[in-house]
Scaffold this motif. Structure first.
Motif, PDB file in Angstrom:
ATOM      1  N   ASN A 181       0.860  -1.185   0.000  1.00  0.00           N
ATOM      2  CA  ASN A 181       0.000   0.000   0.000  1.00  0.00           C
ATOM      3  C   ASN A 181       0.893   1.230   0.000  1.00  0.00           C
ATOM      4  O   ASN A 181       1.298   1.728   1.049  1.00  0.00           O
ATOM      5  N   ARG A 182       1.212   1.729  -1.198  1.00  0.00           N
ATOM      6  CA  ARG A 182       2.176   2.821  -1.317  1.00  0.00           C
ATOM      7  C   ARG A 182       1.653   4.126  -0.751  1.00  0.00           C
ATOM      8  O   ARG A 182       2.408   4.901  -0.157  1.00  0.00           O
ATOM      9  N   SER A 183       0.371   4.404  -0.936  1.00  0.00           N
ATOM     10  CA  SER A 183      -0.176   5.663  -0.412  1.00  0.00           C
ATOM     11  C   SER A 183      -0.164   5.651   1.112  1.00  0.00           C
ATOM     12  O   SER A 183       0.106   6.670   1.749  1.00  0.00           O
ATOM     13  N   ARG A 184      -0.422   4.478   1.723  1.00  0.00           N
ATOM     14  CA  ARG A 184      -0.372   4.369   3.180  1.00  0.00           C
ATOM     15  C   ARG A 184       1.065   4.581   3.672  1.00  0.00           C
ATOM     16  O   ARG A 184       1.285   5.278   4.661  1.00  0.00           O
ATOM     17  N   GLU A 185       2.018   3.970   2.983  1.00  0.00           N
ATOM     18  CA  GLU A 185       3.410   4.131   3.395  1.00  0.00           C
ATOM     19  C   GLU A 185       3.848   5.586   3.274  1.00  0.00           C
ATOM     20  O   GLU A 185       4.541   6.113   4.149  1.00  0.00           O
ATOM     21  N   LYS A 186       3.432   6.251   2.183  1.00  0.00           N
ATOM     22  CA  LYS A 186       3.783   7.662   2.010  1.00  0.00           C
ATOM     23  C   LYS A 186       3.202   8.495   3.141  1.00  0.00           C
ATOM     24  O   LYS A 186       3.874   9.394   3.686  1.00  0.00           O
ATOM     25  N   LEU A 187       1.960   8.219   3.513  1.00  0.00           N
ATOM     26  CA  LEU A 187       1.327   8.935   4.625  1.00  0.00           C
ATOM     27  C   LEU A 187       2.130   8.736   5.909  1.00  0.00           C
ATOM     28  O   LEU A 187       2.432   9.695   6.626  1.00  0.00           O
ATOM     29  N   LEU A 188       2.493   7.494   6.190  1.00  0.00           N
ATOM     30  CA  LEU A 188       3.188   7.192   7.438  1.00  0.00           C
ATOM     31  C   LEU A 188       4.583   7.797   7.467  1.00  0.00           C
ATOM     32  O   LEU A 188       5.048   8.263   8.517  1.00  0.00           O
ATOM     33  N   ARG A 189       5.255   7.794   6.334  1.00  0.00           N
ATOM     34  CA  ARG A 189       6.579   8.410   6.290  1.00  0.00           C
ATOM     35  C   ARG A 189       6.497   9.906   6.593  1.00  0.00           C
ATOM     36  O   ARG A 189       7.329  10.456   7.323  1.00  0.00           O
ATOM     37  N   HIS A 190       5.473  10.558   6.032  1.00  0.00           N
ATOM     38  CA  HIS A 190       5.306  11.991   6.305  1.00  0.00           C
ATOM     39  C   HIS A 190       4.894  12.216   7.762  1.00  0.00           C
ATOM     40  O   HIS A 190       5.353  13.160   8.409  1.00  0.00           O
ATOM     41  N   ALA A 191       4.064  11.332   8.283  1.00  0.00           N
ATOM     42  CA  ALA A 191       3.617  11.455   9.670  1.00  0.00           C
ATOM     43  C   ALA A 191       4.767  11.287  10.648  1.00  0.00           C
ATOM     44  O   ALA A 191       4.790  11.924  11.711  1.00  0.00           O
ATOM     45  N   CYS A 192       5.732  10.436  10.303  1.00  0.00           N
ATOM     46  CA  CYS A 192       6.835  10.125  11.214  1.00  0.00           C
ATOM     47  C   CYS A 192       8.102  10.908  10.892  1.00  0.00           C
ATOM     48  O   CYS A 192       9.180  10.561  11.416  1.00  0.00           O
ATOM     49  N   ARG A 193       7.999  11.950  10.088  1.00  0.00           N
ATOM     50  CA  ARG A 193       9.210  12.654   9.665  1.00  0.00           C
ATOM     51  C   ARG A 193      10.001  13.211  10.847  1.00  0.00           C
ATOM     52  O   ARG A 193      11.231  13.174  10.865  1.00  0.00           O
ATOM     53  N   SER A 194       9.297  13.741  11.844  1.00  0.00           N
ATOM     54  CA  SER A 194       9.994  14.288  13.012  1.00  0.00           C
ATOM     55  C   SER A 194      10.621  13.161  13.827  1.00  0.00           C
ATOM     56  O   SER A 194      11.745  13.299  14.325  1.00  0.00           O
ATOM     57  N   LEU A 195       9.907  12.040  13.962  1.00  0.00           N
ATOM     58  CA  LEU A 195      10.428  10.915  14.734  1.00  0.00           C
ATOM     59  C   LEU A 195      11.655  10.312  14.064  1.00  0.00           C
ATOM     60  O   LEU A 195      12.619   9.925  14.741  1.00  0.00           O
ATOM     61  N   VAL A 196      11.630  10.219  12.734  1.00  0.00           N
ATOM     62  CA  VAL A 196      12.770   9.669  12.008  1.00  0.00           C
ATOM     63  C   VAL A 196      13.983  10.582  12.174  1.00  0.00           C
ATOM     64  O   VAL A 196      15.107  10.119  12.396  1.00  0.00           O
ATOM     65  N   LYS A 197      13.758  11.889  12.085  1.00  0.00           N
ATOM     66  CA  LYS A 197      14.850  12.843  12.308  1.00  0.00           C
ATOM     67  C   LYS A 197      15.460  12.669  13.695  1.00  0.00           C
ATOM     68  O   LYS A 197      16.669  12.778  13.888  1.00  0.00           O
ATOM     69  N   GLN A 198      14.594  12.399  14.671  1.00  0.00           N
ATOM     70  CA  GLN A 198      15.063  12.249  16.042  1.00  0.00           C
ATOM     71  C   GLN A 198      15.709  10.894  16.292  1.00  0.00           C
ATOM     72  O   GLN A 198      16.338  10.682  17.331  1.00  0.00           O
ATOM     73  N   GLY A 199      15.538   9.979  15.332  1.00  0.00           N
ATOM     74  CA  GLY A 199      16.107   8.651  15.494  1.00  0.00           C
ATOM     75  C   GLY A 199      15.292   7.748  16.399  1.00  0.00           C
ATOM     76  O   GLY A 199      15.844   6.856  17.062  1.00  0.00           O
ATOM     77  N   HIS A 200      13.967   7.929  16.433  1.00  0.00           N
ATOM     78  CA  HIS A 200      13.115   7.104  17.286  1.00  0.00           C
ATOM     79  C   HIS A 200      13.175   5.655  16.786  1.00  0.00           C
ATOM     80  O   HIS A 200      12.770   5.366  15.649  1.00  0.00           O
TER      81      HIS A 200
END
Length: 372
Positions: A231-250
């Motif tokens: 589900n590419r659209s779902r993955e794109k949504l989640l990547r954008h939703a977690c952008r701050s967490l990914v930056k923080q290294g969660h």
């Protein structure tokens, strides 16, 4: 054109003309005179508020009569939120923002009818700021009404469910109850996560990113729970939703996208411009080597540690790239990072630093000198 000039004398005149045609007692000249006496000295949202306040003074106090007039001036086209859609047929776009503020600030005594009016307005210009007054007044009651809009045929209405309830919506009042406990919104966001319109899905992602600032573990776990293979659209949504967490290294957020603790060695972090003039670029390169017998997925960011007034360093994470690295492979990467004046940061001359962040883990640290 400056953004605030979207609220111009021409637009004020157009708004006044539509209200005079719908309400014969409307003082068109007085309205224009009152608004223009202050308009040019104000910023964008203050201009919208000034128009809303002036409308409040010039429209009937009786709610049903006022609501009827507000509906009558709306543009018949409910399919577009373009910047300048107002014409002889009615008001749309930015012209509707003051109307939404008027309803939001003065409509609590007619709670449900006011929300339904905002639902109509949001199809011409988003009512995301205005519905927050009702959430602050009675969140349970407001959500019981707004929640019924998740399957509305108009995408602007569906988006309002997510955007207007964002706990930390920029430019808007915060929603302390939803900041403290976002769980009432999760069922609604879940129903919108696979919306046909990316415009709506993007709002869901931004809402989740807001939540992640106060409840990082909740959003990281949700990203893992919502994953759906293919589900590419779902993955794109989640990547954008977690952008701050990914930056923080969660760690749990990274795991949702297949990024695990990296098995790497940093062979080199080279700064090619050890002395950087403000307004020029920091040039650097890195050499990393896999220490794994398996292919690894990597999200590579870099951190610029700027000198503060007190002599300490403050790191800011910048997105770089994602890649896969083969077993025992070495990879060389190059980057130019502009260091120029911005309104959100003050630079100080002296020693600054650069490091890498790969899958949430920090690697290396090299110093450079900045001349301001």
């Amino acid at each position: 054109m400056d953004f605030k000039d979207l609220f111009s004398e021409d637009l004020v005149t157009e708004i006044a003309g539509h209200f005079q045609r719908s309400f014969s007692d409307f003082d068109k000249k007085g309205f224009i005179r009152t608004v223009m006496a202050e308009l040019t000295s104000l910023e964008l949202m203050a201009r919208a508020q000034l128009i809303a306040d002036s409308l409040d003074c010039n429209l009937p106090r009786q709610f049903e009569h006022r609501a009827s007039i507000l509906r009558s001036v709306l543009h018949p086209d409910q399919s577009s939120l373009s910047v300048e859609p107002s014409d002889d047929r009615g008001l749309g776009g930015w012209a509707v923002l003051p109307l939404t503020l008027l309803v939001g600030q003065h409509g609590q005594n007619h709670f449900e009818d006011s929300l339904l009016l905002l639902k109509e307005m949001t199809t011409r210009y988003s009512a995301e700021f205005a519905i927050r007054h009702f959430l602050l007044e009675d969140q349970v009651r407001a959500l019981s009404i707004i929640g019924g809009w998740v399957e509305d045929s108009n995408p602007h209405v569906r988006r309002l469910v997510s955007e207007g309830t964002r706990p930390r919506l920029p430019w808007a009042m915060q929603l302390p109850q939803l900041i403290s406990d976002p769980k009432p919104m999760l069922p609604l966001l879940e129903r919108l996560r696979d919306d046909d319109e990316e415009y709506v899905r993007r709002s869901v992602a931004n809402h989740l990113n807001d939540i992640s600032k106060d409840h990082p573990d909740l959003v990281a776990q949700l990203a893992n729970d919502w994953k759906e293979e293919g589900n590419r659209s779902r993955e794109k949504l989640l990547r954008h939703a977690c952008r701050s967490l990914v930056k923080q290294g969660h760690p749990l957020a990274l795991e949702a996208f297949g990024y695990r603790k990296p098995k790497l060695s940093l062979k080199a972090l080279n700064i090619h411009t050890p002395d950087v003039e403000l307004g020029s670029k920091l040039e650097f390169s890195v050499l990393i080597k896999s220490r794994s017998s398996k292919v690894q997925s990597l999200v590579i960011d870099y951190v610029v540690h700027h000198l503060k007034a007190n002599g300490e360093l403050s790191g800011k994470v910048f997105k770089w790239k994602t890649l896969t690295i083969n077993p025992r492979e070495e990879v060389v990467l190059h980057r130019s990072h502009p260091i120029r004046k911005v309104t959100t940061r003050r630079y100080y001359s002296g020693k600054q630093a650069l490091s890498l962040r790969i899958n949430g883990q920090d690697f290396g640290c090299e110093v450079f000198n900045l001349n301001c």
